[in-house]
Design an enzyme around this catalytic site. Structure first.
Site, PDB file in Angstrom:
ATOM      1  N   ASP A 142      18.495   3.155  49.271  1.00  0.00           N
ATOM      2  CA  ASP A 142      17.632   2.008  49.553  1.00  0.00           C
ATOM      3  C   ASP A 142      17.867   1.359  50.921  1.00  0.00           C
ATOM      4  OD1 ASP A 142      17.189  -1.066  49.480  1.00  0.00           O
ATOM      5  OD2 ASP A 142      15.979  -0.387  47.795  1.00  0.00           O
ATOM      6  N   ILE A 170      13.593  -1.615  47.713  1.00  0.00           N
ATOM      7  CA  ILE A 170      12.760  -0.424  47.845  1.00  0.00           C
ATOM      8  C   ILE A 170      12.838   0.406  46.570  1.00  0.00           C
ATOM      9  CG2 ILE A 170      12.254   1.616  49.238  1.00  0.00           C
ATOM     10  CD1 ILE A 170      11.810  -1.196  50.546  1.00  0.00           C
ATOM     11  N   ASP A 171      14.009   0.510  45.987  1.00  0.00           N
ATOM     12  CA  ASP A 171      14.122   1.172  44.685  1.00  0.00           C
ATOM     13  C   ASP A 171      13.262   0.451  43.649  1.00  0.00           C
ATOM     14  OD1 ASP A 171      15.871   3.219  45.367  1.00  0.00           O
ATOM     15  OD2 ASP A 171      17.655   2.024  44.967  1.00  0.00           O
ATOM     16  N   ILE A 172      13.313  -0.861  43.650  1.00  0.00           N
ATOM     17  CA  ILE A 172      12.561  -1.633  42.653  1.00  0.00           C
ATOM     18  C   ILE A 172      11.061  -1.444  42.852  1.00  0.00           C
ATOM     19  CG2 ILE A 172      12.051  -3.972  41.836  1.00  0.00           C
ATOM     20  CD1 ILE A 172      15.001  -4.662  42.644  1.00  0.00           C
TER      21      ILE A 172
END
Length: 400
Positions: A142, A170-172
């Protein structure tokens, strides 16, 4: 299984690890999908060892993204393990993986290798740069994508080093796009009868997160600058200190400015007199206006100003600690902390799903699984394996 949920009847073969993929499949699990989480028989999901913090022997990182799932500890690098994957894929609707491009290719489990054998399968591949990118086989976490997509360049205080967002945003975001993409593919399959490949890249998602900042640059050539807690297009918008703690306000339009000046500051002349009577004037005299507000706010407590801000109808709130937020009365009123029994921890508390359906509520949360907790049940219930077959697989290290 609860039969009145949006995704009841959808079964997912989940190879994903760490965060973006597991968050996606957790969202699907909350909506009623059956998730079979494939984990390495010895180490499991990488986040099982990402500690501290931890409770008992469980890393809270893993606990955050894996509720409502079944854990199948399987070494699919062995031929017998790969055979089990294909047998399960034939009974699944969706496959999610977030390995580097070469990993599934080497095992003969890439989409091109399975699409004819399992035409119903929706295959969601989450990677750092995308399967068609020249950087397709590079790893990426991320913060690297935050850096490379330009997000860090305008984060932080003016003149200081660029800052990453401390959460894996960004992962979320990628998990949300992945869930959305899979839902769309499920709807499409209802019309066509066939699954399809979803190529989702953290890099692409990070660029999409630029939203208005990206639009501003693409159409005007304007590079954003660091502004700390303030915002370039509206003033006042930022953090202000009171006697007892900071508050954040966002006065985004002339109507809110009128409410703020008259109802919070009790300075009606600020609405009519230059330079603060126009948006341009407030932006051009940002420092002077912020200083005026700071001087006023420093005279009273946080509770005093929050009460005035809310009464006036101005967007604003306390800058809380995590403990304050998770223990706030409105958090409890919305049911946003869920408690569930865990095999080794006892009572486990997790942040709940924010989705509130009127007719098909999300599932009652079940604690994240222990490594291999459901291996025998999955192989017995879905593949009709005998105790002897399962014992042989365990003896040869294919399963745990």
């Amino acid at each position: 299984m609860e039969d009145n949920k949006p995704l009841t009847g959808i079964r997912v073969l989940d190879f994903s690890r760490v965060f973006a993929g597991p968050l996606c499949t957790q969202q699907m699990a909350d909506l009623g999908a059956e998730i079979i989480k494939i984990e390495h028989p010895e180490r499991g999901d990488d986040t099982r060892s990402m500690r501290p913090p931890e409770i008992g022997d469980e890393a809270t990182f893993f606990l955050a993204a894996n509720r409502n799932k079944q854990s199948l500890a399987l070494d699919f690098t062995k031929p017998a393990g790969a055979d089990i994957v294909h047998a399960l894929a034939a009974k699944c609707d969706v496959l999610v993986e977030n390995f580097r491009k070469s990993v599934m290719l080497r095992r003969g489990l890439n989409y091109e290798a399975v699409q004819d054998r399992h035409p119903q399968l929706i295959y969601c591949s989450v990677s750092a740069y995308g399967r068609s990118s020249p950087l397709a086989d590079l790893p990426g976490y991320d913060p690297i994508l935050q850096a490379e997509a330009g997000l860090m360049s305008f984060s932080g205080e003016p003149g200081q080093d660029p800052l990453r967002h401390p959460l894996s945003i960004i992962d979320i975001y990628t998990s949300l796009y992945a869930t959305q993409a899979i839902m769309g593919a499920i709807l499409s399959r209802q019309r066509t009868g066939r699954g399809q490949f979803i190529d989702l890249a953290l890099y692409d998602v990070a660029l999409s997160v630029l939203t208005d900042i990206g639009s501003g640059y693409l159409n005007t050539g304007t590079e954003p600058v660091q502004r700390g807690n303030s915002r370039g297009s509206s003033v006042p918008n930022g953090l202000f200190h009171t006697k007892t703690g900071p508050v954040y306000i966002a006065v985004g339009n002339p109507g809110l400015w009128k409410k703020f000046a008259e109802g919070v500051l009790e300075r009606p002349e600020l609405v009519t007199d230059p330079p603060f009577n126009t948006r341009e004037g407030r932006i051009g005299n940002r420092d002077a206006l912020n200083a005026l507000i700071s001087e006023s706010f420093a005279q009273e407590s946080r509770d005093y100003w929050i009460e005035k801000i809310r009464r006036a109808g101005v967007p604003g709130g306390s800058v809380r600690t995590v403990a304050e937020a998770l223990n706030a009365p409105e958090t409890s009123a919305r049911g946003m902390v869920a408690k569930m029994p865990h095999a080794t921890i006892g009572d486990l508390r997790l942040v709940a799903s924010p989705i509130k359906y009127s007719g098909t509520p999300v599932v009652n949360p079940i604690a994240p699984p222990l490594l291999g907790e459901h291996t025998d049940a999955v192989l017995t219930d879905l593949l009709d394996m005998s105790e002897g077959q399962i014992a042989k697989l365990r003896d040869t290290g294919v399963i745990r």
